[in-house]
Motif scaffolding. Sequence first.
Motif, mmCIF file in Angstrom:
data_model
loop_
_atom_site.group_PDB
_atom_site.id
_atom_site.type_symbol
_atom_site.label_atom_id
_atom_site.label_comp_id
_atom_site.label_asym_id
_atom_site.label_seq_id
_atom_site.Cartn_x
_atom_site.Cartn_y
_atom_site.Cartn_z
ATOM 1 N N ALA A 104 0.830 -1.205 0.000
ATOM 2 C CA ALA A 104 0.000 0.000 0.000
ATOM 3 C C ALA A 104 0.865 1.256 0.000
ATOM 4 O O ALA A 104 0.532 2.249 -0.664
ATOM 5 N N VAL A 105 1.977 1.223 0.715
ATOM 6 C CA VAL A 105 2.888 2.366 0.747
ATOM 7 C C VAL A 105 3.577 2.535 -0.604
ATOM 8 O O VAL A 105 3.718 3.658 -1.108
ATOM 9 N N VAL A 106 4.014 1.448 -1.210
ATOM 10 C CA VAL A 106 4.639 1.517 -2.534
ATOM 11 C C VAL A 106 3.666 2.122 -3.537
ATOM 12 O O VAL A 106 4.026 3.000 -4.332
ATOM 13 N N GLU A 107 2.421 1.662 -3.495
ATOM 14 C CA GLU A 107 1.415 2.181 -4.424
ATOM 15 C C GLU A 107 1.141 3.657 -4.162
ATOM 16 O O GLU A 107 1.003 4.454 -5.099
ATOM 17 N N ALA A 108 1.072 4.049 -2.892
ATOM 18 C CA ALA A 108 0.814 5.449 -2.558
ATOM 19 C C ALA A 108 1.936 6.349 -3.055
ATOM 20 O O ALA A 108 1.686 7.425 -3.617
ATOM 21 N N LEU A 109 3.184 5.925 -2.884
ATOM 22 C CA LEU A 109 4.311 6.740 -3.346
ATOM 23 C C LEU A 109 4.386 6.769 -4.872
ATOM 24 O O LEU A 109 4.850 7.754 -5.456
ATOM 25 N N THR A 110 3.915 5.711 -5.510
ATOM 26 C CA THR A 110 3.839 5.696 -6.979
ATOM 27 C C THR A 110 2.819 6.722 -7.461
ATOM 28 O O THR A 110 3.081 7.476 -8.411
ATOM 29 N N VAL A 111 1.676 6.759 -6.799
ATOM 30 C CA VAL A 111 0.643 7.738 -7.143
ATOM 31 C C VAL A 111 1.152 9.147 -6.884
ATOM 32 O O VAL A 111 0.950 10.063 -7.695
ATOM 33 N N LEU A 112 1.818 9.347 -5.756
ATOM 34 C CA LEU A 112 2.371 10.659 -5.428
ATOM 35 C C LEU A 112 3.376 11.108 -6.486
ATOM 36 O O LEU A 112 3.371 12.272 -6.904
ATOM 37 N N SER A 113 4.220 10.197 -6.929
ATOM 38 C CA SER A 113 5.224 10.531 -7.950
ATOM 39 C C SER A 113 4.551 11.033 -9.219
ATOM 40 O O SER A 113 5.000 12.012 -9.828
ATOM 41 N N ARG A 114 3.484 10.365 -9.605
ATOM 42 C CA ARG A 114 2.770 10.797 -10.816
ATOM 43 C C ARG A 114 2.130 12.177 -10.603
ATOM 44 O O ARG A 114 2.105 12.999 -11.517
ATOM 45 N N ARG A 115 1.631 12.420 -9.404
ATOM 46 C CA ARG A 115 1.042 13.735 -9.126
ATOM 47 C C ARG A 115 2.099 14.832 -9.230
ATOM 48 O O ARG A 115 1.790 15.965 -9.603
ATOM 49 N N LEU A 116 3.327 14.501 -8.910
ATOM 50 C CA LEU A 116 4.425 15.466 -9.009
ATOM 51 C C LEU A 116 4.941 15.612 -10.446
ATOM 52 O O LEU A 116 5.926 16.319 -10.678
ATOM 53 N N GLY A 117 4.301 14.922 -11.367
ATOM 54 C CA GLY A 117 4.707 15.018 -12.766
ATOM 55 C C GLY A 117 5.909 14.166 -13.108
ATOM 56 O O GLY A 117 6.547 14.360 -14.145
ATOM 57 N N ARG A 118 6.220 13.190 -12.253
ATOM 58 C CA ARG A 118 7.361 12.308 -12.485
ATOM 59 C C ARG A 118 6.882 10.955 -13.017
ATOM 60 O O ARG A 118 5.710 10.615 -12.941
ATOM 61 N N THR A 119 7.826 10.183 -13.525
ATOM 62 C CA THR A 119 7.555 8.821 -13.983
ATOM 63 C C THR A 119 8.169 7.845 -12.986
ATOM 64 O O THR A 119 9.399 7.739 -12.891
ATOM 65 N N PRO A 120 7.340 7.141 -12.208
ATOM 66 C CA PRO A 120 7.890 6.241 -11.186
ATOM 67 C C PRO A 120 8.265 4.880 -11.753
ATOM 68 O O PRO A 120 7.578 4.343 -12.625
ATOM 69 N N VAL A 121 9.362 4.334 -11.271
ATOM 70 C CA VAL A 121 9.779 2.973 -11.595
ATOM 71 C C VAL A 121 10.106 2.268 -10.287
ATOM 72 O O VAL A 121 10.898 2.773 -9.482
ATOM 73 N N ARG A 122 9.482 1.148 -10.071
ATOM 74 C CA ARG A 122 9.750 0.369 -8.856
ATOM 75 C C ARG A 122 11.081 -0.356 -9.012
ATOM 76 O O ARG A 122 11.311 -1.058 -10.003
ATOM 77 N N VAL A 123 11.951 -0.208 -8.015
ATOM 78 C CA VAL A 123 13.317 -0.714 -8.097
ATOM 79 C C VAL A 123 13.659 -1.505 -6.837
ATOM 80 O O VAL A 123 13.251 -1.136 -5.732
ATOM 81 N N LYS A 124 14.419 -2.553 -7.015
ATOM 82 C CA LYS A 124 14.874 -3.366 -5.900
ATOM 83 C C LYS A 124 15.916 -2.614 -5.077
ATOM 84 O O LYS A 124 16.698 -1.829 -5.605
ATOM 85 N N ASP A 125 15.918 -2.853 -3.777
ATOM 86 C CA ASP A 125 16.848 -2.191 -2.863
ATOM 87 C C ASP A 125 18.226 -2.845 -2.980
ATOM 88 O O ASP A 125 18.521 -3.853 -2.333
ATOM 89 N N THR A 126 19.063 -2.262 -3.820
ATOM 90 C CA THR A 126 20.393 -2.815 -4.095
ATOM 91 C C THR A 126 21.381 -1.664 -4.257
ATOM 92 O O THR A 126 20.951 -0.527 -4.496
ATOM 93 N N PRO A 127 22.688 -1.876 -4.086
ATOM 94 C CA PRO A 127 23.643 -0.757 -4.151
ATOM 95 C C PRO A 127 23.515 0.071 -5.435
ATOM 96 O O PRO A 127 23.627 -0.462 -6.534
ATOM 97 N N GLY A 128 23.268 1.380 -5.273
ATOM 98 C CA GLY A 128 23.116 2.254 -6.425
ATOM 99 C C GLY A 128 21.737 2.193 -7.043
ATOM 100 O O GLY A 128 21.462 2.898 -8.019
ATOM 101 N N PHE A 129 20.867 1.304 -6.489
ATOM 102 C CA PHE A 129 19.527 1.104 -7.052
ATOM 103 C C PHE A 129 19.637 0.750 -8.534
ATOM 104 O O PHE A 129 20.427 -0.122 -8.870
#
Length: 498
Positions: free
Chosen positions: A167-192
């Motif tokens: 739910a948090v991932v989805e909320a931040l994805t929606v927020l990113s789009r509201r900010l006019g950005r393109t969100p990409v879900r990424v695994k937590d790894t060095p340098g992403f």
Amino acid sequence: MQDMNAAGLSLGVVGAGAMGTGIAQVAALGGIEVRLFDTREGAAAKSCEGIAGRLSKRAAEGKMPADEARDAAARLNAAGALADLSGCDVVVEAIVEDLEVKRSLFAELEAIVSSDALLASNTSSLPIGAIGAEMKHPERFAGLHFFNPVPLMKLVEVIPGPDTTEAVVEALTVLSRRLGRTPVRVKDTPGFLVNYGGRAYATEALAILQETVATPAEIDAVMRDCFGFRMGPFELMDLTGVDVNFPVTRFVHESSFGDPRLRSTALHRYMLETRRLGRKSGRGFFDYADGAARPSADAPGDAAPARSVFVHGDAPILKDLVGDCGAQVLDADDGSSPILAAPVGEDATAHAVRCGVDPRRLVCVDTVGDMSKRVTVMTAPGADADGLASVVALLSAKRAVTAIADSPGFIGQRIAAMVANLGCEMAQMGLAEPADIDLAMRLGLNYPKGPLELADAIGPRVVHAILSELQALTGDDRYRPSQWLRRRAALGLSALQP
């Protein structure tokens, strides 16, 4: 948890530097009430004033409606204390890259904000799981990595930690789009994703320079003209600054337990140590002093052009190139004319020995990539200088020519294959969906193609062949093909095939 599209949504930003200021600006433009805090006296207020001034200027220039600029500026508020963020629905941290400092900040924030507020870090490198490891409620915490300059760069990496809820991932994805950005879900790894995947372009260029195969100007020209990159790797490093790109490269390499694919060179570190940082210091790989001339990447074409050449092997594209430049393509080697060949992954030496052709007359031409603007040629040690000059003169009639020292994979094959291979490895590691890897690399680094698209454009089997030859000739596991690439090359599949 508040609806991220709600009219009354409020966002707290901690850190009024370049990143925090950019996040505050796009949030205000997205109709969100912003509270900006910085520990430096007056920094947050100055940042808000700066944003308002830039928006007003854009409105005056007709680049945005005046009422939109005015309303966005009115949503910006400088917070006098961290406690002023207590009512925010979301708080994004954009402070110094120090794990303990960030942990301390989020401990304070957890004691201040409501139980359903979301917390996010804009860290570019520190593991999200490590930052949230000591939080009381890590399930509401994630990474939200913007790129600089935020108002211009559309990508946002959304990075869940080990406890982050969907739910948090989805909320931040929606927020990113509201900010006019393109969100990409990424695994937590060095340098992403982007900071990891971006290592290949620069480090392979540095390896080519270290081997004295070509100059920075020549390497940059080949990657611009033959592979469509907006900037060459050395221009790009000078723009971002060696003080930025070397520490990131070192961090990703060390965090990946010394994976040779991510290795840089001693020169990279030396540039940092000698403060040759790029544009910001006036000198990097190039000189930026007033009146300084940029070195040429073009081989001189003032010799008498070759009238006839023998093309070795099945290379119709090379025969067409020679014919277009006005020379005769011989049916058989006459024992005196230049011999042209188009090796894949090999250097001129290996090709001459394997094929039994005269290395003194052999001129290898890179036919991987676009040859309409520039052609790369190379010769083996001891090659006839006059023969090379005649081929350069011939090809220069229609396009620029870059002549380099002997190198397996020339310049373009090496760098393009390494970029593609690292993209394949990111897919193998599951850093993101294959299509999202390409999207993120295009948006985050302005690549003309994503790394998997690049692999498909060259051909997965060709990329695999280039890397296999490089690994065999150099003995360096830096060039070992990703298993993702190997399987798709063997099966004749797209590199984007899951």
